[in-house]
Design a protein around this motif. Sequence first.
Motif, PDB file in Angstrom:
ATOM      1  N   LEU A 213      30.766 -10.789 -12.025  1.00  0.00           N
ATOM      2  CA  LEU A 213      29.149 -11.454 -12.027  1.00  0.00           C
ATOM      3  C   LEU A 213      28.765 -11.985 -10.863  1.00  0.00           C
ATOM      4  O   LEU A 213      27.714 -11.790 -10.527  1.00  0.00           O
ATOM      5  N   TYR A 217      25.886 -10.862  -8.479  1.00  0.00           N
ATOM      6  CA  TYR A 217      24.680 -11.777  -8.145  1.00  0.00           C
ATOM      7  C   TYR A 217      24.455 -12.026  -6.655  1.00  0.00           C
ATOM      8  O   TYR A 217      23.398 -11.889  -6.214  1.00  0.00           O
ATOM      9  N   MET A 257      23.571 -20.749 -10.549  1.00  0.00           N
ATOM     10  CA  MET A 257      23.925 -19.609 -11.100  1.00  0.00           C
ATOM     11  C   MET A 257      25.420 -19.387 -10.650  1.00  0.00           C
ATOM     12  O   MET A 257      26.095 -18.676 -11.861  1.00  0.00           O
ATOM     13  N   ILE A 260      27.467 -21.193 -13.442  1.00  0.00           N
ATOM     14  CA  ILE A 260      27.558 -20.942 -14.859  1.00  0.00           C
ATOM     15  C   ILE A 260      28.156 -19.397 -14.854  1.00  0.00           C
ATOM     16  O   ILE A 260      28.089 -18.821 -16.129  1.00  0.00           O
ATOM     17  N   SER A 261      28.257 -18.702 -13.940  1.00  0.00           N
ATOM     18  CA  SER A 261      28.635 -17.214 -13.952  1.00  0.00           C
ATOM     19  C   SER A 261      29.776 -16.853 -14.819  1.00  0.00           C
ATOM     20  O   SER A 261      30.068 -15.895 -15.169  1.00  0.00           O
ATOM     21  N   CYS A 263      30.446 -18.327 -17.431  1.00  0.00           N
ATOM     22  CA  CYS A 263      30.130 -18.298 -18.859  1.00  0.00           C
ATOM     23  C   CYS A 263      28.743 -18.285 -19.052  1.00  0.00           C
ATOM     24  O   CYS A 263      27.988 -19.354 -19.515  1.00  0.00           O
ATOM     25  N   PRO A 264      27.878 -17.243 -18.966  1.00  0.00           N
ATOM     26  CA  PRO A 264      26.536 -17.252 -18.863  1.00  0.00           C
ATOM     27  C   PRO A 264      25.702 -17.603 -20.173  1.00  0.00           C
ATOM     28  O   PRO A 264      24.862 -17.955 -20.173  1.00  0.00           O
ATOM     29  N   GLU A 265      26.579 -17.353 -21.165  1.00  0.00           N
ATOM     30  CA  GLU A 265      26.030 -17.561 -22.556  1.00  0.00           C
ATOM     31  C   GLU A 265      26.014 -18.912 -22.990  1.00  0.00           C
ATOM     32  O   GLU A 265      25.724 -19.186 -24.149  1.00  0.00           O
ATOM     33  N   ALA A 309      20.553 -20.081 -21.478  1.00  0.00           N
ATOM     34  CA  ALA A 309      20.859 -19.109 -22.444  1.00  0.00           C
ATOM     35  C   ALA A 309      20.433 -19.802 -24.049  1.00  0.00           C
ATOM     36  O   ALA A 309      20.239 -18.884 -24.971  1.00  0.00           O
TER      37      ALA A 309
END
Length: 362
Positions: A213, A217, A257, A260-261, A263-265, A309
């Motif tokens: 991820l 990005y 970004m 939190i990549s 755990c993006p949720e 999220a």
Amino acid sequence: MSSPAPDLVLVGLCDGELDSMRHHPTFMTSKVGGQPDVPSRLLRHFPCCSRCASALVHVVQVYCPLEGSPYHRTLHLFACPGEACCGRSECWSVLRSQCLEADTTCRPRPQQEQPLSATDWCDSADDWGIEQQQGDDGWGENAMKQTKHETAQNGTKAEDPATVDVEMSSKLKELQLGPSENAPPCFCPYFISVVEESDLFGEDRELAHAHELLRDYEKREGIAVRELDCDEDGGGGQERYEKTKVKHGDAVFARFMKMISICPEQILRYYRGGKPLFISEPPANMPQVVSACASCGGPRTFELQLMPALVSLLRGESSELQLEFGTVLVYTCRSSCWTSGTNKAVEEFCYVQSDPDQQLFK
């Protein structure tokens, strides 16, 4: 969610819909949306928007007792759903409630809380206000004899018990369980589960997915965000980052970004006493922006923040009930001051940052 050890970050995740017909949340439940749950001695309060004077909508409830403290402790975040308000800090409010274990037993609700709510249907609720006679279950032989005796004196025919049950059932169906008339509309409720951020790195598969991820990005934004070592010459422990050209010109957003990549949720990030993740450049005087505790005058410390999220979960029965934000930072009294016997929550401080990408769609 109890206060973690220093340098331990907790991450909140959506853990399924909260069905009010099956579940009876209390102030010790961490949840998204729904109506706020408060200890029995405290008044349930809905703050108003300082900009448009509308009642704020309950966004998140977080149960977060502090280690070594005898108090239960809950934070409630509220926001104005108005399009021109939800991105402003002054249109949000955070209330802190505390109580001792002795205060958690069921007591009669204050006069303002007379309407029935779903929480009145728990095992500890009263028996419809009907006093039981000794040796009688309240609806048994003694009660039926009393009913027959009264109807005979009035010259009327005693009704069949089955008929009474049918009429009682029809009346129960007419009862409307829910918030009082003074409560604003609410978002659909969801449970919040909590995991340690370090656990998200536990499996190689998850770590590989996080790196993938991050690479996607960086490729999309044309950057290579890499943390450098902290200064060793007394630079205040501030982190420095390689200055690379970012397409949107915001290195702070790039760092956000990246962090939190893994755990993006995640919908909530808890790090009391730690450093928040800013989604855009904060004010240079941020320490002064965070006001002192209005209750004791002491300093406040960062405690938690709402993550992007969460926005997709905040939907109500009306399509107009929705919020837009990047992150919401919550600062609370460092000493978590509390006056014994009070029936009002303490107001804390929150700071709202909008999502930089939102400007691309306006």
